[in-house]
Design a protein around this motif. Sequence first.
Motif, PDB file in Angstrom:
ATOM      1  N   ARG A 109       0.823  -1.211   0.000  1.00 55.43           N
ATOM      2  CA  ARG A 109       0.000   0.000   0.000  1.00 55.43           C
ATOM      3  C   ARG A 109       0.855   1.260   0.000  1.00 55.43           C
ATOM      4  O   ARG A 109       0.388   2.317  -0.400  1.00 55.43           O
ATOM      5  CB  ARG A 109      -0.947  -0.001   1.190  1.00 55.43           C
ATOM      6  CG  ARG A 109      -1.994  -1.093   1.059  1.00 55.43           C
ATOM      7  CD  ARG A 109      -3.258  -0.742   1.807  1.00 55.43           C
ATOM      8  NE  ARG A 109      -4.169  -1.874   1.790  1.00 55.43           N
ATOM      9  CZ  ARG A 109      -5.128  -2.035   0.913  1.00 55.43           C
ATOM     10  NH1 ARG A 109      -5.306  -1.147  -0.023  1.00 55.43           N
ATOM     11  NH2 ARG A 109      -5.923  -3.082   0.959  1.00 55.43           N
TER      12      ARG A 109
ATOM     13  N   GLU B 233       3.157   1.872  -1.998  1.00 53.02           N
ATOM     14  CA  GLU B 233       3.417   2.220  -3.395  1.00 53.02           C
ATOM     15  C   GLU B 233       2.202   2.826  -4.087  1.00 53.02           C
ATOM     16  O   GLU B 233       2.313   3.305  -5.210  1.00 53.02           O
ATOM     17  CB  GLU B 233       3.873   0.981  -4.169  1.00 53.02           C
ATOM     18  CG  GLU B 233       5.210   0.447  -3.735  1.00 53.02           C
ATOM     19  CD  GLU B 233       5.667  -0.726  -4.568  1.00 53.02           C
ATOM     20  OE1 GLU B 233       4.982  -1.068  -5.559  1.00 53.02           O
ATOM     21  OE2 GLU B 233       6.703  -1.304  -4.224  1.00 53.02           O
ATOM     22  N   LEU B 234       1.052   2.797  -3.438  1.00 48.21           N
ATOM     23  CA  LEU B 234      -0.167   3.344  -4.029  1.00 48.21           C
ATOM     24  C   LEU B 234      -0.274   4.825  -3.724  1.00 48.21           C
ATOM     25  O   LEU B 234      -0.057   5.257  -2.601  1.00 48.21           O
ATOM     26  CB  LEU B 234      -1.401   2.610  -3.495  1.00 48.21           C
ATOM     27  CG  LEU B 234      -1.457   1.105  -3.739  1.00 48.21           C
ATOM     28  CD1 LEU B 234      -2.712   0.529  -3.105  1.00 48.21           C
ATOM     29  CD2 LEU B 234      -1.407   0.792  -5.212  1.00 48.21           C
ATOM     30  N   ARG B 235      -0.625   5.610  -4.733  1.00 46.08           N
ATOM     31  CA  ARG B 235      -0.820   7.049  -4.569  1.00 46.08           C
ATOM     32  C   ARG B 235      -2.282   7.367  -4.858  1.00 46.08           C
ATOM     33  O   ARG B 235      -2.817   6.983  -5.896  1.00 46.08           O
ATOM     34  CB  ARG B 235       0.072   7.844  -5.530  1.00 46.08           C
ATOM     35  CG  ARG B 235       1.538   7.611  -5.340  1.00 46.08           C
ATOM     36  CD  ARG B 235       2.035   8.300  -4.072  1.00 46.08           C
ATOM     37  NE  ARG B 235       3.396   7.876  -3.763  1.00 46.08           N
ATOM     38  CZ  ARG B 235       3.726   7.134  -2.736  1.00 46.08           C
ATOM     39  NH1 ARG B 235       2.816   6.712  -1.898  1.00 46.08           N
ATOM     40  NH2 ARG B 235       4.979   6.799  -2.519  1.00 46.08           N
ATOM     41  N   TRP B 236      -2.907   8.077  -3.919  1.00 47.88           N
ATOM     42  CA  TRP B 236      -4.321   8.408  -4.024  1.00 47.88           C
ATOM     43  C   TRP B 236      -4.495   9.896  -4.315  1.00 47.88           C
ATOM     44  O   TRP B 236      -3.729  10.726  -3.841  1.00 47.88           O
ATOM     45  CB  TRP B 236      -5.041   8.091  -2.710  1.00 47.88           C
ATOM     46  CG  TRP B 236      -5.036   6.651  -2.358  1.00 47.88           C
ATOM     47  CD1 TRP B 236      -4.128   6.001  -1.572  1.00 47.88           C
ATOM     48  CD2 TRP B 236      -5.972   5.661  -2.766  1.00 47.88           C
ATOM     49  NE1 TRP B 236      -4.455   4.681  -1.470  1.00 47.88           N
ATOM     50  CE2 TRP B 236      -5.585   4.442  -2.188  1.00 47.88           C
ATOM     51  CE3 TRP B 236      -7.103   5.697  -3.565  1.00 47.88           C
ATOM     52  CZ2 TRP B 236      -6.288   3.275  -2.389  1.00 47.88           C
ATOM     53  CZ3 TRP B 236      -7.805   4.524  -3.756  1.00 47.88           C
ATOM     54  CH2 TRP B 236      -7.395   3.330  -3.173  1.00 47.88           C
ATOM     55  N   ARG B 237      -5.530  10.203  -5.073  1.00 41.90           N
ATOM     56  CA  ARG B 237      -5.905  11.587  -5.320  1.00 41.90           C
ATOM     57  C   ARG B 237      -7.424  11.641  -5.324  1.00 41.90           C
ATOM     58  O   ARG B 237      -8.078  10.784  -5.912  1.00 41.90           O
ATOM     59  CB  ARG B 237      -5.355  12.056  -6.658  1.00 41.90           C
ATOM     60  CG  ARG B 237      -5.282  13.550  -6.761  1.00 41.90           C
ATOM     61  CD  ARG B 237      -4.520  13.967  -8.001  1.00 41.90           C
ATOM     62  NE  ARG B 237      -5.351  14.985  -8.637  1.00 41.90           N
ATOM     63  CZ  ARG B 237      -5.596  15.080  -9.911  1.00 41.90           C
ATOM     64  NH1 ARG B 237      -5.066  14.247 -10.754  1.00 41.90           N
ATOM     65  NH2 ARG B 237      -6.366  16.021 -10.371  1.00 41.90           N
TER      66      ARG B 237
ATOM     67  N   ARG C 105      -3.096   5.563  -8.348  1.00 39.78           N
ATOM     68  CA  ARG C 105      -1.935   5.489  -9.238  1.00 39.78           C
ATOM     69  C   ARG C 105      -0.915   4.528  -8.628  1.00 39.78           C
ATOM     70  O   ARG C 105      -0.578   4.626  -7.454  1.00 39.78           O
ATOM     71  CB  ARG C 105      -1.333   6.891  -9.376  1.00 39.78           C
ATOM     72  CG  ARG C 105      -0.161   6.994 -10.303  1.00 39.78           C
ATOM     73  CD  ARG C 105       0.338   8.423 -10.376  1.00 39.78           C
ATOM     74  NE  ARG C 105      -0.628   9.294 -11.017  1.00 39.78           N
ATOM     75  CZ  ARG C 105      -0.577   9.636 -12.291  1.00 39.78           C
ATOM     76  NH1 ARG C 105       0.388   9.196 -13.053  1.00 39.78           N
ATOM     77  NH2 ARG C 105      -1.481  10.426 -12.803  1.00 39.78           N
ATOM     78  N   TRP C 106      -0.449   3.582  -9.459  1.00 40.57           N
ATOM     79  CA  TRP C 106       0.592   2.641  -9.040  1.00 40.57           C
ATOM     80  C   TRP C 106       1.657   2.613 -10.121  1.00 40.57           C
ATOM     81  O   TRP C 106       1.379   2.313 -11.278  1.00 40.57           O
ATOM     82  CB  TRP C 106       0.019   1.245  -8.826  1.00 40.57           C
ATOM     83  CG  TRP C 106       1.037   0.241  -8.432  1.00 40.57           C
ATOM     84  CD1 TRP C 106       1.916   0.313  -7.391  1.00 40.57           C
ATOM     85  CD2 TRP C 106       1.298  -1.017  -9.070  1.00 40.57           C
ATOM     86  NE1 TRP C 106       2.681  -0.810  -7.344  1.00 40.57           N
ATOM     87  CE2 TRP C 106       2.329  -1.642  -8.363  1.00 40.57           C
ATOM     88  CE3 TRP C 106       0.748  -1.658 -10.162  1.00 40.57           C
ATOM     89  CZ2 TRP C 106       2.831  -2.878  -8.719  1.00 40.57           C
ATOM     90  CZ3 TRP C 106       1.238  -2.889 -10.500  1.00 40.57           C
ATOM     91  CH2 TRP C 106       2.274  -3.491  -9.793  1.00 40.57           C
ATOM     92  N   ASN C 107       2.891   2.916  -9.737  1.00 39.63           N
ATOM     93  CA  ASN C 107       3.992   2.962 -10.687  1.00 39.63           C
ATOM     94  C   ASN C 107       4.536   1.555 -10.880  1.00 39.63           C
ATOM     95  O   ASN C 107       5.281   1.041 -10.052  1.00 39.63           O
ATOM     96  CB  ASN C 107       5.079   3.913 -10.207  1.00 39.63           C
ATOM     97  CG  ASN C 107       5.994   4.312 -11.331  1.00 39.63           C
ATOM     98  OD1 ASN C 107       6.229   3.534 -12.249  1.00 39.63           O
ATOM     99  ND2 ASN C 107       6.500   5.520 -11.262  1.00 39.63           N
TER     100      ASN C 107
ATOM    101  N   SER D 100       8.130  -0.279  -9.302  1.00 36.42           N
ATOM    102  CA  SER D 100       7.711  -1.143  -8.205  1.00 36.42           C
ATOM    103  C   SER D 100       8.585  -2.394  -8.106  1.00 36.42           C
ATOM    104  O   SER D 100       9.056  -2.924  -9.107  1.00 36.42           O
ATOM    105  CB  SER D 100       6.261  -1.568  -8.401  1.00 36.42           C
ATOM    106  OG  SER D 100       5.881  -2.479  -7.398  1.00 36.42           O
TER     107      SER D 100
END
Length: 139
Positions: free
Chosen positions: A15, A17-21, A43-45, A49
Amino acid sequence: MSDDLPVRGSITIPRAELRWRFSRSGGPGGQGVNTTDSKVELRWNVAESDALPPVLKERALTRLAGRLVDGALVITASEQRHQLQNRKAAEIRLAALVRDAITPDPPARRPTRPSRGAVERRLENKRHRTLKLQNRRVD
């Protein structure tokens, strides 16, 4: 481990690595639609990763190439009125996309020929159907 997003078997996405907007969503919601940030962008890169083994990572990058933005997979969810439900929907969608991207290709189909009996049955059925339709004609 419970803090990670399960994808398949032992493969999980951390989690961290997960980016929220979050932003305001259109659609139903009444008066609350103008005040709550219910739209979710996850967003997950994939490129940066370490969650996937190198072979699966390469497969995912190849299969998701059309969806990646600067190496990141972006999922948007705004179907629900509540942010929490949209967050869960985005997570489920991300896991499904990654699961489909890393599954191996099915084994190649070995071409075969129909048996002589199958060919004869098909032709006999065609003849039978032709005769039946010819009998229905009015001359």
